[in-house]
Design an enzyme around this catalytic site. Sequence first.
Site, PDB file in Angstrom:
ATOM      1  N   TYR A 144       3.427  -6.793   4.530  1.00  0.00           N
ATOM      2  CA  TYR A 144       2.018  -6.466   4.778  1.00  0.00           C
ATOM      3  C   TYR A 144       1.431  -5.830   3.527  1.00  0.00           C
ATOM      4  O   TYR A 144       2.053  -4.943   2.931  1.00  0.00           O
ATOM      5  CB  TYR A 144       1.925  -5.483   5.949  1.00  0.00           C
ATOM      6  CG  TYR A 144       0.528  -5.021   6.287  1.00  0.00           C
ATOM      7  CD1 TYR A 144      -0.397  -5.892   6.853  1.00  0.00           C
ATOM      8  CD2 TYR A 144       0.135  -3.708   6.048  1.00  0.00           C
ATOM      9  CE1 TYR A 144      -1.680  -5.458   7.188  1.00  0.00           C
ATOM     10  CE2 TYR A 144      -1.148  -3.264   6.381  1.00  0.00           C
ATOM     11  CZ  TYR A 144      -2.038  -4.152   6.948  1.00  0.00           C
ATOM     12  OH  TYR A 144      -3.303  -3.720   7.267  1.00  0.00           O
ATOM     13  N   ASP A 239       4.296  -4.032  -4.172  1.00  0.00           N
ATOM     14  CA  ASP A 239       3.465  -3.225  -3.290  1.00  0.00           C
ATOM     15  C   ASP A 239       4.300  -2.012  -2.891  1.00  0.00           C
ATOM     16  O   ASP A 239       5.159  -2.093  -2.013  1.00  0.00           O
ATOM     17  CB  ASP A 239       3.051  -4.036  -2.062  1.00  0.00           C
ATOM     18  CG  ASP A 239       2.140  -3.246  -1.139  1.00  0.00           C
ATOM     19  OD1 ASP A 239       2.179  -1.995  -1.199  1.00  0.00           O
ATOM     20  OD2 ASP A 239       1.408  -3.863  -0.355  1.00  0.00           O
ATOM     21  N   LYS A 267      -1.525   5.851  -0.005  1.00  0.00           N
ATOM     22  CA  LYS A 267      -1.696   7.193   0.563  1.00  0.00           C
ATOM     23  C   LYS A 267      -0.794   8.318   0.046  1.00  0.00           C
ATOM     24  O   LYS A 267      -1.209   9.478   0.043  1.00  0.00           O
ATOM     25  CB  LYS A 267      -1.579   7.061   2.080  1.00  0.00           C
ATOM     26  CG  LYS A 267      -0.416   6.150   2.525  1.00  0.00           C
ATOM     27  CD  LYS A 267      -0.697   5.446   3.852  1.00  0.00           C
ATOM     28  CE  LYS A 267       0.349   4.372   4.133  1.00  0.00           C
ATOM     29  NZ  LYS A 267       0.009   3.477   5.213  1.00  0.00           N
TER      30      LYS A 267
END
Length: 427
Positions: A144, A239, A267
């Site tokens: 994802y 990622d 984050k």
Amino acid sequence: MRLDNSERLFARARRLIPGGVNSPVRSFGAVGGTPPFIVSGSGARVRDADGNEYLDFVGSWGPLVLGHAHPSVVEAVQRAAADGTSFGAPTERELELAELITRAMPSIEMLRLVNSGTEAAMSAIRIARAYTGRSKLIKFNGNYHGHADGLLVKAGSGAATYGVPTSAGVPLGYAAETLVAEYNDLPSVEALFDANVNQIAAVIVEPVAGNMGVVAPADGFLAGLHRLCDDNGALLIFDEVITGFRVAYGGAQERYRMRPDLTCLGKIIGGGLPVGAYGGRADVMQMAAPLGPAYQAGTLSGNPLATAAGIACLQELAKPGVYEALEALGAETEAGLRAAGDAVGVEVTVNRVGSALTAFFAGSPVTTWEEAASSDTGRYAAFFHGLLQRGVYVAPSQFEAAFVSLAHTSEGIAFAAEQAREAMASL
Ligand code: HOZ
């Protein structure tokens, strides 16, 4: 356990917010029931609107390596807020955060701060396309990379949880630019390169898959990807929204000794505040406007609160012994889950990398999306509720990771393991 206030809030929220939530997995659709509405967090614990307390292994889906409301992060945000919350102009803190990140990850020679992991991945891909002059992208089944058009193809995480691997609303033309290979399967990548000669701009990968549950890269997989990218003139994008500053200070690239062309962060580099970054080789990053022709912008990019929190968080994480402590706590959690399964005869496969782990209700190793997807999600849902009722909060989906923070203790983990044993016993 009563959830009366959460139920009332959830009913109110459902009238105004699709599914009552601002991110699908939070709605508990995969496990049923009412999501506790959280009112506060401190250290390793969160408290809901009915006063129930939980030992938290979600950690805001990864970034809270220091735990909730860590004093250094809170103080940094309070100080920054007193000086103004947004300028849309350069600030020194952006530079400080960029310096911390580039020191931690030497592959990142230049970077751009954005507001989320989604933005980071979307922008990294644009830069890769601008640099190579090619349009196609290879991603992996079950990985994802946020919810940008073209990345919601065979995506893991919430998309997998809800069985919509490829989202509606994504134009076919965009989806056609995304080619899907199998994670941990180099021949599937090679086949795509062979079938699309000189068309592939980049391969994007979660170096440790976290959004289909935790799945470690097989030996040689990441190095093989880089070789295939180099041989075919494509860029390798890591990622590291989940793994950066989580599986090592320098992320998966440090842990597996890799040097990707581009990296996406999220984050964690904001200590849990909304932030992201993409960066990598200087010659590639120079494609970004205003230096180059690839446009990307944002008023809140490099926001004072997010950068203040990020600097405070990374400074804490840079202290000696942090990753050894996380490794040890992660190993204790893994051992506790395995022992719980063994004690009551429930088959669980626990995958762990550092302080990120997933207990799959599967009787055999989980190394690919297919294997993750064959887990017994019904059992996971029952286990999840068993834990929640016993005061342990984990992700409401089989296809997510559990995160251990520095605020967790051996005693807390032993408590969680005992609750896991009881929850498994009643499956
Ligand atoms: N599926 C997302 C994490 N991998 C959920 C994020 C959220 O709900 O905040």
